[in-house]
Design a protein around this motif. Structure first.
Motif, PDB file in Angstrom:
ATOM      1  N   UNK A  56       6.174  -5.198  -4.378  1.00 14.73           N
ATOM      2  CA  UNK A  56       7.009  -4.053  -4.750  1.00 14.73           C
ATOM      3  C   UNK A  56       6.949  -3.043  -3.616  1.00 14.73           C
ATOM      4  N   UNK A  57       8.111  -2.632  -3.097  1.00 12.02           N
ATOM      5  CA  UNK A  57       8.150  -1.731  -1.941  1.00 12.02           C
ATOM      6  C   UNK A  57       8.876  -0.434  -2.273  1.00 12.02           C
ATOM      7  N   UNK A  58       9.023   0.418  -1.257  1.00  9.99           N
ATOM      8  CA  UNK A  58       9.631   1.731  -1.466  1.00  9.99           C
ATOM      9  C   UNK A  58      11.110   1.632  -1.808  1.00  9.99           C
ATOM     10  N   UNK A  59      11.779   0.606  -1.320  1.00  8.29           N
ATOM     11  CA  UNK A  59      13.185   0.442  -1.673  1.00  8.29           C
ATOM     12  C   UNK A  59      13.334   0.216  -3.174  1.00  8.29           C
TER      13      UNK A  59
ATOM     14  N   UNK B  83       0.821  -1.210   0.000  1.00  3.70           N
ATOM     15  CA  UNK B  83       0.000   0.000   0.000  1.00  3.70           C
ATOM     16  C   UNK B  83       0.856   1.262   0.000  1.00  3.70           C
ATOM     17  N   UNK B  84       0.421   2.249  -0.753  1.00  2.00           N
ATOM     18  CA  UNK B  84       1.035   3.580  -0.905  1.00  2.00           C
ATOM     19  C   UNK B  84       2.162   3.611  -1.933  1.00  2.00           C
ATOM     20  N   UNK B  85       2.780   2.499  -2.218  1.00  2.00           N
ATOM     21  CA  UNK B  85       3.939   2.515  -3.115  1.00  2.00           C
ATOM     22  C   UNK B  85       3.520   2.860  -4.543  1.00  2.00           C
ATOM     23  N   UNK B  86       2.415   2.289  -5.017  1.00  3.02           N
ATOM     24  CA  UNK B  86       1.929   2.606  -6.358  1.00  3.02           C
ATOM     25  C   UNK B  86       1.623   4.095  -6.480  1.00  3.02           C
ATOM     26  N   UNK B  87       0.994   4.655  -5.473  1.00  2.00           N
ATOM     27  CA  UNK B  87       0.688   6.092  -5.499  1.00  2.00           C
ATOM     28  C   UNK B  87       1.960   6.929  -5.400  1.00  2.00           C
ATOM     29  N   UNK B  88       2.962   6.408  -4.711  1.00  2.00           N
ATOM     30  CA  UNK B  88       4.224   7.141  -4.637  1.00  2.00           C
ATOM     31  C   UNK B  88       4.945   7.153  -5.983  1.00  2.00           C
ATOM     32  N   UNK B  89       4.779   6.091  -6.777  1.00  5.55           N
ATOM     33  CA  UNK B  89       5.303   6.124  -8.143  1.00  5.55           C
ATOM     34  C   UNK B  89       4.652   7.274  -8.908  1.00  5.55           C
ATOM     35  N   UNK B  90       3.331   7.415  -8.749  1.00  8.48           N
ATOM     36  CA  UNK B  90       2.621   8.514  -9.418  1.00  8.48           C
ATOM     37  C   UNK B  90       3.134   9.865  -8.930  1.00  8.48           C
TER      38      UNK B  90
ATOM     39  N   UNK C 109       0.150 -10.593   4.632  1.00  9.41           N
ATOM     40  CA  UNK C 109       1.560 -10.603   4.258  1.00  9.41           C
ATOM     41  C   UNK C 109       2.104  -9.174   4.169  1.00  9.41           C
ATOM     42  N   UNK C 110       1.299  -8.261   3.595  1.00  6.28           N
ATOM     43  CA  UNK C 110       1.704  -6.847   3.519  1.00  6.28           C
ATOM     44  C   UNK C 110       1.879  -6.275   4.925  1.00  6.28           C
ATOM     45  N   UNK C 111       0.939  -6.578   5.810  1.00  7.48           N
ATOM     46  CA  UNK C 111       0.991  -6.053   7.173  1.00  7.48           C
ATOM     47  C   UNK C 111       2.256  -6.513   7.887  1.00  7.48           C
ATOM     48  N   UNK C 112       2.619  -7.775   7.703  1.00  9.71           N
ATOM     49  CA  UNK C 112       3.840  -8.293   8.327  1.00  9.71           C
ATOM     50  C   UNK C 112       5.068  -7.553   7.803  1.00  9.71           C
ATOM     51  N   UNK C 113       5.148  -7.355   6.481  1.00  8.81           N
ATOM     52  CA  UNK C 113       6.303  -6.679   5.889  1.00  8.81           C
ATOM     53  C   UNK C 113       6.414  -5.236   6.373  1.00  8.81           C
ATOM     54  N   UNK C 114       5.304  -4.552   6.463  1.00 12.88           N
ATOM     55  CA  UNK C 114       5.325  -3.152   6.883  1.00 12.88           C
ATOM     56  C   UNK C 114       5.721  -3.033   8.353  1.00 12.88           C
ATOM     57  N   UNK C 115       5.204  -3.902   9.202  1.00 13.33           N
ATOM     58  CA  UNK C 115       5.550  -3.844  10.628  1.00 13.33           C
ATOM     59  C   UNK C 115       7.045  -4.075  10.849  1.00 13.33           C
ATOM     60  N   UNK C 116       7.604  -5.053  10.152  1.00 19.08           N
ATOM     61  CA  UNK C 116       9.046  -5.307  10.258  1.00 19.08           C
ATOM     62  C   UNK C 116       9.828  -4.106   9.746  1.00 19.08           C
ATOM     63  N   UNK C 117       9.335  -3.482   8.672  1.00 16.73           N
ATOM     64  CA  UNK C 117       9.987  -2.293   8.111  1.00 16.73           C
ATOM     65  C   UNK C 117      10.014  -1.154   9.138  1.00 16.73           C
ATOM     66  N   UNK C 118       8.906  -0.946   9.830  1.00 13.14           N
ATOM     67  CA  UNK C 118       8.816   0.118  10.834  1.00 13.14           C
ATOM     68  C   UNK C 118       9.794  -0.129  11.978  1.00 13.14           C
ATOM     69  N   UNK C 119       9.890  -1.383  12.434  1.00 15.42           N
ATOM     70  CA  UNK C 119      10.769  -1.700  13.563  1.00 15.42           C
ATOM     71  C   UNK C 119      12.241  -1.655  13.152  1.00 15.42           C
ATOM     72  N   UNK C 120      12.576  -2.269  12.022  1.00 16.00           N
ATOM     73  CA  UNK C 120      13.973  -2.345  11.593  1.00 16.00           C
ATOM     74  C   UNK C 120      14.561  -0.974  11.285  1.00 16.00           C
TER      75      UNK C 120
ATOM     76  N   UNK D  54      12.815  -7.917  21.380  1.00 13.69           N
ATOM     77  CA  UNK D  54      13.183  -8.632  20.150  1.00 13.69           C
ATOM     78  C   UNK D  54      12.157  -9.702  19.807  1.00 13.69           C
ATOM     79  N   UNK D  55      11.513 -10.256  20.831  1.00 19.47           N
ATOM     80  CA  UNK D  55      10.509 -11.291  20.576  1.00 19.47           C
ATOM     81  C   UNK D  55       9.318 -10.744  19.786  1.00 19.47           C
ATOM     82  N   UNK D  56       9.017  -9.459  19.982  1.00 19.96           N
ATOM     83  CA  UNK D  56       7.881  -8.839  19.292  1.00 19.96           C
ATOM     84  C   UNK D  56       8.116  -8.847  17.777  1.00 19.96           C
ATOM     85  N   UNK D  57       9.356  -8.490  17.365  1.00 25.30           N
ATOM     86  CA  UNK D  57       9.688  -8.485  15.934  1.00 25.30           C
ATOM     87  C   UNK D  57       9.623  -9.899  15.357  1.00 25.30           C
ATOM     88  N   UNK D  58      10.205 -10.860  16.074  1.00 27.95           N
ATOM     89  CA  UNK D  58      10.210 -12.229  15.577  1.00 27.95           C
ATOM     90  C   UNK D  58       8.791 -12.790  15.500  1.00 27.95           C
TER      91      UNK D  58
END
Length: 763
Positions: free
Chosen positions: A541-544, A434-441, A743-754, A701-705
């Motif tokens: 596809x992500x912001x990176x 979410x948001x990445x497609x709009x960020x391309x625009x 799956x998107x939610x998991x990726x975004x949460x890890x992105x926020x923490x990392x 650390x357990x929260x991220x895992x």
């Protein structure tokens, strides 16, 4: 065989009904006019307005209670430009508002002696826009709702045979010759006004200028006529006072209809016989035949024969009228689009000559055909590239008759995304976080905006204060304003300073943007390359990926993108996803927050040190500086200084006494929780609580895992509290509010923490 004959007969009847339409006598037309005056009394400008209005849907206002609204609304133009179109045109919010404003002005009558030139750079979709617009106009005009009527004369031979005695001899001689000459004509019977009449008993004379039947009424008698015809209602008031209907009293019939009327009036003793020869039929619009709609491309050469006639019909008219030469059946190609649309696709080559030819026609509404003046009241439309303006340079009187309408590249990011979805399929959403497609625009649109915005700088002042959310040129902010959205990251002070005057200045800057940068065709090619490079079934596809594509892989595009914009866009994305994660992780005691806000609203009216019973909760309050400061810390943030707290306290007390208590509670009888002040304070309270919601989890650390192991067997091994928190977070992100998959939610949460985003945006 009988079934085939029946089917063919039915098919033939349908074709006849569609192509010929219903022919009405003048009396029948007037009865319809009295019943449905607004629908029956329309010129092309009113018809065009009604067509657009019926095809464009007004979306709900995002800020309905905003006192500083400038009516910059969201129009759904899909029915007008997208549905049933081979090549859809996507109108962004800026252009849609611009178009609707001009369409409303067309109807008013103030801008009817003009040519409307849609100007925009190559690749902005001008031709697609006009083709779709004309297609929908033709469809609408040929429906019952869009039906307009035109005059067709039925010159009755029997009635005209009752001439005065001195006219009988010559007339019968001519009539006999006429009937002999056309003896082969059909003896088909037609039904008209419940009387069986042979088609050979009259000569049909169509008005080539598509005159409205209303113009057959003498101009000097129209006011009295309509005064008697209509009841004293709202429409009658509009008819006599509104500029929109000025044409009804001003316009004259074409020279052919005028000549016929005068010739018949001189020969017929009973005026009713004259009006019995006036019939009315629906006007048929057909772009391919040039009827009602004529479109010229730059390579279309001028017609060899500029004057049109019908020798056979002219001969019939002359014979019926005693070879008086009173009626000349002459007209030009402009007559075929009178009360219709005359359009030029790109003003260059032969179309440049056609545009200059329109000068006198537009200003006076008259075109000379030999010695005859022909009325031309058409809707003139043209398309033009900016460099073609030299065509009209030096014609100052003509430029006064031109209404330019800017049609630039898309500058609304939501519309840009719709274009990608249309070309590549709606399933592309499933390939992006979410948001990445709009960020391309946003990256594409950044190339189309001006670097400097005086309106934004005058409003915001120093852009540095928003460096974590916005670029230094405030383009990200401008894109949000262009979509009709006010970002949440703006300070309260700046939100209040966004008044109607500033909004108009910001929107007005769009008139001078969108003529440079990536064109529509280029943006589609760039997106195709980007999508082909990063689209994978097993990975979103992500912001990176987005940042890498524009900064490393396609370095040739960097010169068109403002320096530092990609980095700022990443910051903006980080802030947005951080807020979503906080919102999804946060759950709070609603009752406790309501109590604190109500206590604060009540307590600010008393000096510290007093003890009062809150009139809202009935609780006894010891109002101390610590009590007030504690709630203010949750409303404004813990780090706010004493001066800011005192100013906020005074402003709250002033708002409470001036409006909340005296107006909303005492006069309007509102519950304290329904007042504007309560809602504003509660929103602040909740926002500041959310700012701290991630702190307990960042060091765990357990929260991220656990997030990474969510929805797997390994997730069951974690502590119940962690499992509950992670499940609550993922499920909230996966609701319709944020449109994440699990799956998107998991990726975004890890992105926020990392990336430690909570610390990055810590205030």
């Amino acid at each position: 065989m009988a079934e085939i004959e029946s089917v063919l007969k039915q098919l033939g009847q349908t074709i006849v009904e569609r192509e010929k339409g219903e022919v009405l006598s003048f009396d029948e037309y007037l009865r319809l006019l009295a019943e449905r005056p607004a629908a029956m009394m329309r010129n092309v400008f009113q018809l065009f307005h009604d067509m657009v209005k019926s095809s464009v849907h007004l979306m709900p206002d995002e800020y309905p209670d905003d006192p500083e609204s400038i009516n910059y609304v969201n129009y759904d133009t899909r029915k007008l430009f997208v549905e049933d179109s081979d090549r859809p045109f996507f109108a962004d919010r800026l252009f849609a508002n611009r178009l609707m404003s001009h369409v409303s002005a067309m109807k008013s009558g103030a801008r009817q002696n003009k040519i409307y030139i849609f100007e925009g750079p190559p690749g902005s979709g001008k031709s697609t826009f006009l083709n779709n617009l004309l297609m929908k106009f033709e469809q609408y005009a040929n429906t019952q709702d869009g039906r307009c009527y035109e005059v067709v004369w039925h010159l009755d031979r029997r009635t005209l045979g009752r001439f005065k005695e001195h006219q009988v001899g010559p007339f019968l001689e001519k009539l006999s010759h006429l009937l002999d000459e056309y003896e082969l004509e059909s003896q088909e019977w037609i039904h008209s006004r419940n009387i069986l009449q042979r088609s050979g008993d009259f000569v049909e004379v169509s008005c080539p200028s598509h005159d409205s039947p209303l113009l057959m009424i003498d101009k000097h008698q129209r006011r009295a006529f309509f005064d008697n015809l209509f009841q004293n209602d709202a429409f009658k008031w509009e008819l006599f006072t509104d500029k929109e209907y000025e044409w009804v009293f001003r316009d004259s019939p074409c020279t052919i209809c005028t000549s016929l009327f005068q010739a018949l009036a001189a020969r017929l003793e009973d005026p009713e016989d004259l009006f019995r020869m006036i019939y009315v039929r629906p006007m048929r619009f057909n772009r391919r035949l040039g009827e009602g709609i004529t479109v010229f491309n730059p390579g279309d050469r001028p017609m060899r024969q500029s004057i049109l006639t019908n020798d056979m019909l002219q001969k019939k008219i002359d014979l019926l009228l005693g070879d008086s030469n009173e009626v000349k059946y002459l007209y030009s190609n402009f007559a075929k689009t009178n009360n219709g649309i005359y359009a030029l696709m790109d003003v260059k080559s032969f179309n440049a000559e056609r545009l200059l030819e329109l000068h006198n026609i537009i200003s006076e509404g008259i075109h000379k055909v030999e010695d005859i003046e022909e009325n031309v009241r058409s809707l003139f439309i043209a398309l033009m590239n900016p460099e073609d303006q030299r065509t009209i340079e030096g014609f100052h009187s003509f430029t006064d008759r031109i209404e330019f309408i800017n049609i630039p590249y898309v500058m609304d990011l939501n519309t840009e995304v719709e274009i990608y979805r249309n070309i590549f399929g709606k399933q592309i959403d499933n390939m992006f976080l979410p948001r990445v497609l709009h960020n391309f625009a946003r990256v594409i649109i950044s190339s189309r905006l001006n670097i400097k915005s005086d309106a934004l700088l005058e409003w915001i002042g120093d852009p540095e204060k928003y460096r974590l959310y916005c670029d230094e040129h405030l383009q990200i902010l401008k894109m949000e304003i262009y979509t009709g959205h006010i970002p949440a990251w703006l300070t309260e002070e700046d939100r209040k300073r966004l008044n109607a005057k500033r909004r108009r200045k910001i929107i007005a800057e769009s008139e001078h943007e969108g003529d440079h940068g990536f064109s529509g065709r280029e943006s589609i090619k760039i997106f195709s390359d980007f999508f082909a490079a990063y689209a994978r079934r097993d990975k979103m596809i992500n912001m990176l990926h987005l940042a890498t594509f524009f900064t490393r892989w396609r370095k040739d595009l960097r010169d068109s993108i403002p320096e530092g914009f990609i980095d700022s866009l990443v910051h903006n994305y980080d802030y947005a996803v951080l807020q979503e994660v906080k919102e999804s992780l946060y759950y709070y005691n609603e009752q406790q927050i309501d109590r604190d806000v109500l206590h604060y609203m009540f307590a600010v009216n008393f000096e510290p040190g007093s003890v009062q019973v809150c009139s809202f909760t009935g609780e006894k309050l010891e109002i101390t500086e610590d009590f007030l400061a504690g709630i203010e810390g949750r409303l404004l943030g813990a780090k706010v200084d004493r001066y800011t707290r005192m100013a906020f306290r005074q402003e709250t007390q002033k708002e409470y006494t001036a409006r909340t208590l005296t107006q909303e509670i005492m006069v309007e009888g509102k519950d304290p929780k329904d007042t504007g002040l309560f809602q504003s304070l509660k929103e602040r309270y909740v926002f500041n609580l959310k700012e701290k919601v991630l702190e307990p989890f960042l060091e765990n650390a357990n929260f991220r895992r656990a997030i990474k192991d969510f929805d797997t067997d390994a997730f069951k091994t974690y502590d119940k509290r962690i499992r509950d928190d992670v499940t609550f977070l993922i499920n909230n992100l996966s609701t319709n509010k944020y449109h994440y998959t699990k799956q998107c939610a998991k990726e975004v949460c890890v992105y926020v923490i990392d990336n430690d985003l909570a610390k990055k945006f810590q205030t």
